[in-house]
Write a protein that holds these residues in place. Structure first.
Motif, mmCIF file in Angstrom:
data_model
loop_
_atom_site.group_PDB
_atom_site.id
_atom_site.type_symbol
_atom_site.label_atom_id
_atom_site.label_comp_id
_atom_site.label_asym_id
_atom_site.label_seq_id
_atom_site.Cartn_x
_atom_site.Cartn_y
_atom_site.Cartn_z
ATOM 1 N N LEU A 130 0.798 -1.225 0.000
ATOM 2 C CA LEU A 130 0.000 0.000 0.000
ATOM 3 C C LEU A 130 0.832 1.278 0.000
ATOM 4 O O LEU A 130 0.327 2.342 -0.371
ATOM 5 C CB LEU A 130 -0.935 0.012 1.223
ATOM 6 N N ALA A 131 2.087 1.192 0.442
ATOM 7 C CA ALA A 131 2.965 2.370 0.454
ATOM 8 C C ALA A 131 4.392 1.913 0.187
ATOM 9 O O ALA A 131 5.271 2.020 1.050
ATOM 10 C CB ALA A 131 2.870 3.102 1.799
ATOM 11 N N PRO A 132 4.669 1.392 -1.025
ATOM 12 C CA PRO A 132 5.977 0.772 -1.301
ATOM 13 C C PRO A 132 7.164 1.713 -1.138
ATOM 14 O O PRO A 132 8.220 1.299 -0.654
ATOM 15 C CB PRO A 132 5.833 0.304 -2.756
ATOM 16 N N GLU A 133 7.032 2.969 -1.542
ATOM 17 C CA GLU A 133 8.157 3.902 -1.414
ATOM 18 C C GLU A 133 8.495 4.143 0.054
ATOM 19 O O GLU A 133 9.669 4.142 0.444
ATOM 20 C CB GLU A 133 7.816 5.232 -2.093
ATOM 21 N N ALA A 134 7.464 4.315 0.870
ATOM 22 C CA ALA A 134 7.698 4.496 2.310
ATOM 23 C C ALA A 134 8.352 3.258 2.904
ATOM 24 O O ALA A 134 9.259 3.359 3.738
ATOM 25 C CB ALA A 134 6.373 4.783 3.019
ATOM 26 N N GLY A 135 7.899 2.064 2.467
ATOM 27 C CA GLY A 135 8.481 0.833 2.970
ATOM 28 C C GLY A 135 9.953 0.706 2.633
ATOM 29 O O GLY A 135 10.760 0.321 3.481
ATOM 30 N N LEU A 136 10.317 1.036 1.411
ATOM 31 C CA LEU A 136 11.724 0.939 0.997
ATOM 32 C C LEU A 136 12.606 1.857 1.829
ATOM 33 O O LEU A 136 13.696 1.470 2.260
ATOM 34 C CB LEU A 136 11.849 1.264 -0.489
ATOM 35 N N TYR A 137 12.147 3.076 2.056
ATOM 36 C CA TYR A 137 12.941 4.011 2.861
ATOM 37 C C TYR A 137 13.002 3.582 4.320
ATOM 38 O O TYR A 137 14.080 3.584 4.941
ATOM 39 C CB TYR A 137 12.362 5.428 2.757
ATOM 40 N N ALA A 138 11.862 3.198 4.899
ATOM 41 C CA ALA A 138 11.824 2.825 6.312
ATOM 42 C C ALA A 138 12.678 1.594 6.586
ATOM 43 O O ALA A 138 13.485 1.574 7.536
ATOM 44 C CB ALA A 138 10.376 2.569 6.751
ATOM 45 N N TYR A 139 12.536 0.579 5.735
ATOM 46 C CA TYR A 139 13.296 -0.641 5.967
ATOM 47 C C TYR A 139 14.749 -0.486 5.546
ATOM 48 O O TYR A 139 15.627 -1.181 6.062
ATOM 49 C CB TYR A 139 12.616 -1.812 5.258
ATOM 50 N N GLY A 140 15.020 0.434 4.633
ATOM 51 C CA GLY A 140 16.405 0.748 4.304
ATOM 52 C C GLY A 140 17.123 1.379 5.486
ATOM 53 O O GLY A 140 18.265 1.020 5.817
ATOM 54 N N VAL A 141 16.454 2.339 6.128
ATOM 55 C CA VAL A 141 17.025 2.951 7.336
ATOM 56 C C VAL A 141 17.202 1.897 8.419
ATOM 57 O O VAL A 141 18.225 1.842 9.116
ATOM 58 C CB VAL A 141 16.116 4.094 7.839
ATOM 59 N N GLY A 142 16.208 1.025 8.556
ATOM 60 C CA GLY A 142 16.300 -0.036 9.547
ATOM 61 C C GLY A 142 17.435 -0.999 9.272
ATOM 62 O O GLY A 142 18.124 -1.445 10.197
ATOM 63 N N PHE A 143 17.672 -1.298 7.994
ATOM 64 C CA PHE A 143 18.759 -2.211 7.617
ATOM 65 C C PHE A 143 20.120 -1.627 7.993
ATOM 66 O O PHE A 143 20.970 -2.316 8.568
ATOM 67 C CB PHE A 143 18.690 -2.490 6.117
ATOM 68 N N GLY A 144 20.322 -0.346 7.671
ATOM 69 C CA GLY A 144 21.579 0.295 8.037
ATOM 70 C C GLY A 144 21.764 0.348 9.539
ATOM 71 O O GLY A 144 22.870 0.080 10.057
ATOM 72 N N THR A 145 20.709 0.664 10.258
ATOM 73 C CA THR A 145 20.768 0.709 11.721
ATOM 74 C C THR A 145 21.071 -0.671 12.285
ATOM 75 O O THR A 145 21.817 -0.808 13.268
ATOM 76 C CB THR A 145 19.431 1.222 12.285
ATOM 77 N N ALA A 146 20.509 -1.701 11.673
ATOM 78 C CA ALA A 146 20.711 -3.074 12.140
ATOM 79 C C ALA A 146 22.181 -3.483 12.050
ATOM 80 O O ALA A 146 22.742 -4.037 12.999
ATOM 81 C CB ALA A 146 19.842 -4.029 11.320
ATOM 82 N N ILE A 147 22.804 -3.215 10.913
ATOM 83 C CA ILE A 147 24.204 -3.607 10.733
ATOM 84 C C ILE A 147 25.103 -2.877 11.718
ATOM 85 O O ILE A 147 25.958 -3.485 12.383
ATOM 86 C CB ILE A 147 24.644 -3.336 9.284
ATOM 87 N N LEU A 148 24.928 -1.556 11.833
ATOM 88 C CA LEU A 148 25.752 -0.776 12.755
ATOM 89 C C LEU A 148 25.559 -1.246 14.193
ATOM 90 O O LEU A 148 26.532 -1.408 14.942
ATOM 91 C CB LEU A 148 25.399 0.707 12.635
ATOM 92 N N SER A 149 24.321 -1.488 14.582
ATOM 93 C CA SER A 149 24.045 -1.915 15.956
ATOM 94 C C SER A 149 24.595 -3.311 16.229
ATOM 95 O O SER A 149 25.143 -3.568 17.310
ATOM 96 C CB SER A 149 22.529 -1.902 16.206
ATOM 97 N N GLY A 150 24.473 -4.217 15.251
ATOM 98 C CA GLY A 150 24.966 -5.573 15.436
ATOM 99 C C GLY A 150 26.465 -5.616 15.662
ATOM 100 O O GLY A 150 26.945 -6.261 16.604
ATOM 101 N N TYR A 151 27.200 -4.923 14.812
ATOM 102 C CA TYR A 151 28.662 -4.889 14.981
ATOM 103 C C TYR A 151 29.056 -4.159 16.263
ATOM 104 O O TYR A 151 30.025 -4.538 16.935
ATOM 105 C CB TYR A 151 29.321 -4.231 13.774
ATOM 106 N N ALA A 152 28.309 -3.095 16.610
ATOM 107 C CA ALA A 152 28.628 -2.347 17.826
ATOM 108 C C ALA A 152 28.437 -3.210 19.069
ATOM 109 O O ALA A 152 29.271 -3.188 19.983
ATOM 110 C CB ALA A 152 27.752 -1.099 17.914
ATOM 111 N N VAL A 153 27.364 -3.990 19.106
ATOM 112 C CA VAL A 153 27.124 -4.863 20.258
ATOM 113 C C VAL A 153 28.209 -5.922 20.363
ATOM 114 O O VAL A 153 28.727 -6.199 21.452
ATOM 115 C CB VAL A 153 25.728 -5.514 20.151
ATOM 116 N N ASP A 154 28.602 -6.521 19.237
ATOM 117 C CA ASP A 154 29.656 -7.539 19.270
ATOM 118 C C ASP A 154 31.015 -6.953 19.641
ATOM 119 O O ASP A 154 31.808 -7.586 20.335
ATOM 120 C CB ASP A 154 29.753 -8.230 17.902
ATOM 121 N N ARG A 155 31.271 -5.732 19.178
ATOM 122 C CA ARG A 155 32.591 -5.143 19.391
ATOM 123 C C ARG A 155 32.728 -4.478 20.760
ATOM 124 O O ARG A 155 33.718 -4.654 21.461
ATOM 125 C CB ARG A 155 32.880 -4.113 18.286
ATOM 126 N N PHE A 156 31.698 -3.724 21.154
ATOM 127 C CA PHE A 156 31.814 -2.915 22.364
ATOM 128 C C PHE A 156 30.912 -3.383 23.503
ATOM 129 O O PHE A 156 31.106 -2.974 24.641
ATOM 130 C CB PHE A 156 31.492 -1.442 22.048
#
Length: 413
Positions: free
Chosen positions: A104-130
């Protein structure tokens, strides 16, 4: 008033299956089929490449639905992936609400989940490292919810928890316990040859209707998501209506009755691989039926609330300001996909801002949290903390930087 409420009900029953469930079915089947064809080799590769785990975990979580994320949870309990991988997976998890947004809102989904994907990678490595205080959170949660650590099998709130102590060193953090491989969490189907045959027939018919609904849904989107009349004829609107009403009816049957005879009834469980194409088809149909039930519930809760109480949800959200993304992140703390589907539906109606949608996309864990809760409640609670904090930061940050952005990317908006 009764006529208006009845029309809302019928339209919700029809539109939910064609606009959302048909796309859920093909996506879940494709993911399950890849698992079947690769015989779980992706999982073996992931276990041997620790540095890539947060990225792969985030990719699995990003797949619409919860299937990819569910696969990761038992791997963490077995000691095969790190705790940062779990955090990355859960942050990126789009859940079943992703199907609503992407339809129903594909453009919003791509942006929202794109931001979430970037946040996920940074947070995952940060938790493992620090670590970011995992030890302190672990200790605090231990005082609130002690977990069995003796390597035995205990009954905890009616959930059988199986653990073992011979876990590999240096994997993840100390918040987890490892399951005894002899412990079977799979549910069994009821024994009834006649009912099994009946339900397999219903399952086959369900797939015929789902394929027809998918064709109608693609045509609907290609035409620009127009209003579709509620009619009974052989034209597009008639087929759209027939596929939608029949598909939802069969989905309710499979979810409430069929799963008791053909299995795959517990959405919080998933295999690393499937044994056949037929099993992949069955799993996809049963998970889609679950989504259909919740999508219809979300549609009705939203539409009936607006009509019966004359609610101006968009006005309330606009007046709430920064509270809205905070509420979106808080809603994501609730396990399961039902509440998140309600929020996604509200966004598609232009009632909540993009910042709240993004905060919820980061915070929500969908059904993926259920296997972790069943096997280690403490790890599940800690993981929820580590997905909510970045959700609050990103959601509030977006609201301040770009504004609420009501209706961004909504088809026909």
């Amino acid at each position: 008033m009764f006529g208006e409420l009845w029309e809302i009900f019928v339209l919700s029953v029809r539109d939910g299956f064609v606009q959302v469930s048909a796309f859920v079915a093909i996506t879940v089947f494709l993911f399950s089929y890849v698992q079947y064809k690769t015989d779980g080799r992706l999982i073996g590769w992931l276990e041997s490449n620790h540095r890539a785990q947060p990225i792969v975990g985030a990719l699995l979580g990003l797949t619409p639905g919860c299937g990819g994320a569910i696969v990761v949870m038992p791997l963490y309990i077995r000691g095969s992936v790190t705790f940062g991988t779990v955090v990355a997976t859960l942050i990126a998890t789009a859940g079943d609400s992703a199907f609503v947004i992407l339809a129903l809102a594909p453009e919003a989904g791509l942006y929202a989940y794109g931001v979430g994907f970037g946040t996920a990678i940074l947070s995952g490595y940060a938790v493992d490292r620090f670590g970011f205080g995992v030890d302190r959170v672990d200790q605090a949660v231990s005082r609130l919810n002690p977990t069995a650590t003796d390597g035995g099998t205990v009954a905890n709130g009616g959930v059988v928890q199986c653990t073992k102590t011979n876990a590999p060193a240096g994997v993840g953090s100390q918040v987890h316990h490892y399951p005894d491989e002899s412990c079977d969490h799979e549910s069994t189907a009821r024994e009834s040859p006649f009912m099994t045959r009946v339900n397999l027939g219903v399952l086959a018919l369900w797939w015929v209707i789902a394929i027809g609904a998918l064709a109608a849904g693609v045509t609907y989107l290609a035409r620009g998501a127009p209003e579709v009349a509620l009619v009974a004829n052989t034209g597009f609107a008639g087929l759209f209506t027939m596929f939608g009403l029949t598909g939802t009816t069969l989905s309710f049957y499979l979810y409430f009755v069929g799963r008791r005879y053909i299995g795959h009834g517990r959405m919080e469980q998933a295999s690393d691989a499937f044994d056949s194409t037929r099993e992949a088809l069955t799993h996809a149909a049963m998970e889609t039926s679950f989504v259909t039930v919740w999508v219809l519930a979300a549609y009705l809760v939203y539409e009936y609330s607006v009509v019966l109480f004359s609610l101006d949800i968009a006005g309330i959200a606009a007046a709430a300001g920064l509270v809205t993304p905070v509420a979106g992140a808080a809603l994501g703390l609730i396990p399961g996909c039902g509440p998140q589907i309600v929020l996604a539906t509200a966004y598609s109606e232009g009632s909540i801002p993009f910042s709240a949608l993004t905060a919820n996309a980061i915070s929500q864990d969908g059904d993926a949290l259920f296997p972790l809760i069943a096997m280690d409640k403490k790890a599940a609670l800690i993981a929820s903390v580590y997905t909510t904090v970045p959700a609050l930061l990103v959601g509030v940050g977006l609201h301040l930087l770009v504004g609420p952005m009501f209706g961004f990317g909504v088809l026909g908006g």
